[in-house]
Motif scaffolding. Structure first.
Motif, mmCIF file in Angstrom:
data_model
loop_
_atom_site.group_PDB
_atom_site.id
_atom_site.type_symbol
_atom_site.label_atom_id
_atom_site.label_comp_id
_atom_site.label_asym_id
_atom_site.label_seq_id
_atom_site.Cartn_x
_atom_site.Cartn_y
_atom_site.Cartn_z
ATOM 1 N N LEU A 29 0.853 -1.188 0.000
ATOM 2 C CA LEU A 29 0.000 0.000 0.000
ATOM 3 C C LEU A 29 0.892 1.242 0.000
ATOM 4 O O LEU A 29 2.045 1.180 0.427
ATOM 5 N N THR A 30 0.323 2.350 -0.431
ATOM 6 C CA THR A 30 1.027 3.625 -0.380
ATOM 7 C C THR A 30 0.265 4.590 0.510
ATOM 8 O O THR A 30 -0.933 4.398 0.779
ATOM 9 N N ALA A 31 0.942 5.643 0.929
ATOM 10 C CA ALA A 31 0.287 6.683 1.725
ATOM 11 C C ALA A 31 -0.889 7.277 0.954
ATOM 12 O O ALA A 31 -1.952 7.540 1.531
ATOM 13 N N ALA A 32 -0.732 7.465 -0.343
ATOM 14 C CA ALA A 32 -1.806 8.043 -1.163
ATOM 15 C C ALA A 32 -3.034 7.134 -1.218
ATOM 16 O O ALA A 32 -4.164 7.624 -1.310
ATOM 17 N N GLU A 33 -2.841 5.831 -1.156
ATOM 18 C CA GLU A 33 -3.978 4.903 -1.173
ATOM 19 C C GLU A 33 -4.710 4.886 0.166
ATOM 20 O O GLU A 33 -5.927 4.685 0.214
ATOM 21 N N ILE A 34 -4.003 5.103 1.245
ATOM 22 C CA ILE A 34 -4.598 5.084 2.582
ATOM 23 C C ILE A 34 -5.267 6.412 2.919
ATOM 24 O O ILE A 34 -6.321 6.454 3.550
ATOM 25 N N TRP A 35 -4.664 7.501 2.480
ATOM 26 C CA TRP A 35 -5.055 8.849 2.891
ATOM 27 C C TRP A 35 -6.556 9.153 2.787
ATOM 28 O O TRP A 35 -7.138 9.688 3.746
ATOM 29 N N PRO A 36 -7.244 8.851 1.680
ATOM 30 C CA PRO A 36 -8.665 9.228 1.587
ATOM 31 C C PRO A 36 -9.535 8.608 2.688
ATOM 32 O O PRO A 36 -10.528 9.209 3.095
ATOM 33 N N PHE A 37 -9.168 7.436 3.172
ATOM 34 C CA PHE A 37 -9.968 6.765 4.197
ATOM 35 C C PHE A 37 -9.843 7.447 5.552
ATOM 36 O O PHE A 37 -10.712 7.306 6.405
ATOM 37 N N LEU A 38 -8.774 8.183 5.741
ATOM 38 C CA LEU A 38 -8.590 8.946 6.968
ATOM 39 C C LEU A 38 -9.062 10.385 6.777
ATOM 40 O O LEU A 38 -9.749 10.938 7.628
ATOM 41 N N ALA A 39 -8.716 10.988 5.661
ATOM 42 C CA ALA A 39 -9.022 12.401 5.412
ATOM 43 C C ALA A 39 -10.504 12.663 5.202
ATOM 44 O O ALA A 39 -10.984 13.756 5.502
ATOM 45 N N GLU A 40 -11.242 11.680 4.707
ATOM 46 C CA GLU A 40 -12.686 11.828 4.509
ATOM 47 C C GLU A 40 -13.396 11.208 5.711
ATOM 48 O O GLU A 40 -13.770 10.033 5.711
ATOM 49 N N ALA A 41 -13.576 12.022 6.744
ATOM 50 C CA ALA A 41 -14.084 11.542 8.034
ATOM 51 C C ALA A 41 -15.396 10.767 7.959
ATOM 52 O O ALA A 41 -15.576 9.810 8.723
ATOM 53 N N PRO A 42 -16.338 11.103 7.075
ATOM 54 C CA PRO A 42 -17.571 10.303 7.024
ATOM 55 C C PRO A 42 -17.327 8.832 6.664
ATOM 56 O O PRO A 42 -18.206 7.996 6.876
ATOM 57 N N ARG A 43 -16.158 8.492 6.136
ATOM 58 C CA ARG A 43 -15.838 7.091 5.848
ATOM 59 C C ARG A 43 -15.492 6.288 7.112
ATOM 60 O O ARG A 43 -15.547 5.066 7.087
ATOM 61 N N TRP A 44 -15.096 6.963 8.184
ATOM 62 C CA TRP A 44 -14.625 6.258 9.370
ATOM 63 C C TRP A 44 -15.563 5.149 9.845
ATOM 64 O O TRP A 44 -15.109 4.025 10.074
ATOM 65 N N PRO A 45 -16.868 5.412 10.032
ATOM 66 C CA PRO A 45 -17.744 4.355 10.553
ATOM 67 C C PRO A 45 -17.839 3.127 9.644
ATOM 68 O O PRO A 45 -18.208 2.042 10.114
ATOM 69 N N SER A 46 -17.486 3.257 8.368
ATOM 70 C CA SER A 46 -17.563 2.107 7.456
ATOM 71 C C SER A 46 -16.483 1.068 7.740
ATOM 72 O O SER A 46 -16.628 -0.085 7.354
ATOM 73 N N TYR A 47 -15.423 1.470 8.415
ATOM 74 C CA TYR A 47 -14.351 0.510 8.722
ATOM 75 C C TYR A 47 -13.916 0.536 10.182
ATOM 76 O O TYR A 47 -13.080 -0.258 10.592
ATOM 77 N N TYR A 48 -14.495 1.447 10.981
ATOM 78 C CA TYR A 48 -14.141 1.553 12.396
ATOM 79 C C TYR A 48 -15.430 1.710 13.200
ATOM 80 O O TYR A 48 -16.032 2.774 13.218
ATOM 81 N N ALA A 49 -15.847 0.621 13.840
ATOM 82 C CA ALA A 49 -17.142 0.576 14.522
ATOM 83 C C ALA A 49 -17.235 1.518 15.721
ATOM 84 O O ALA A 49 -18.335 1.831 16.172
ATOM 85 N N ASN A 50 -16.105 1.981 16.236
ATOM 86 C CA ASN A 50 -16.099 2.857 17.401
ATOM 87 C C ASN A 50 -16.214 4.339 17.010
ATOM 88 O O ASN A 50 -15.941 5.209 17.812
#
Length: 173
Positions: A29-50
């Motif tokens: 993986l690269t930083a660029a591939e990971i970044w959108p999942f962290l930077a786009e906060a509404p995505r958080w609940p889709s992969y982090y139940a807390n």
């Protein structure tokens, strides 16, 4: 040399009421591939139940940005937050995002500095580091709770972030 989190005064690990650190180094993986999942906060609940009920103030979002205010719920706390650091990864420069979050008032007040660092390493690897310091009575309570809810919760967040990026990166390849 690997990069480090930059701490504001009053939130330096060892001088705050609670501190936790979680890190992963993964291949493929690269930083660029990971970044959108962290930077786009509404995505958080889709992969982090807390995490839940992410919303932005003033019609902003869905991407975090320096100075941007947002709200989310985590560890049973309704967190108001403001982004205090935001640098997307570019080339060999690491991505950095951090927010000051707060909840409660008086004796129940909790203040946190939660920071993420995502950097490409040699050999097709990426390092994901998340660290948080907290101040206030709730932080003191969490610091002595076993198992440690912050350590375990942030590991779930990091693992979910990695899995979500891996799933999407796999689709594009």
């Amino acid at each position: 040399m690997m990069n480090a989190i930059e701490w504001p005064q009053g939130y330096v690990p060892g001088h705050a009421d609670n501190f936790t650190t979680n890190e992963a180094i993964v291949a493929g993986l690269t930083a660029a591939e990971i970044w959108p999942f962290l930077a786009e906060a509404p995505r958080w609940p889709s992969y982090y139940a807390n995490s839940a009920n992410v919303r932005f103030h003033d019609g902003d979002g869905p991407t975090l940005a320096l100075g941007r205010r947002f709200y989310f719920e985590t560890f049973g706390f309704p967190i108001e937050a403001e982004v205090v650091e935001y640098v997307a990864p570019a080339g060999e420069e690491p991505g950095r995002v951090a927010w000051h979050g707060w909840a409660g008032e008086g004796d129940t007040r909790l203040d946190v500095h939660h920071a993420w660092l995502i950097e490409n390493l040699g050999g097709g690897r990426v390092r994901i580091l998340t660290q948080e310091t907290q101040n206030g009575a709730p932080a003191k309570d969490m610091a002595t709770t076993r198992p440690n809810p912050m350590l375990n919760g942030h590991q779930e967040w990091l693992d979910g972030l990695t899995a979500a990026a891996r799933d999407t990166a796999g689709e594009g390849r």
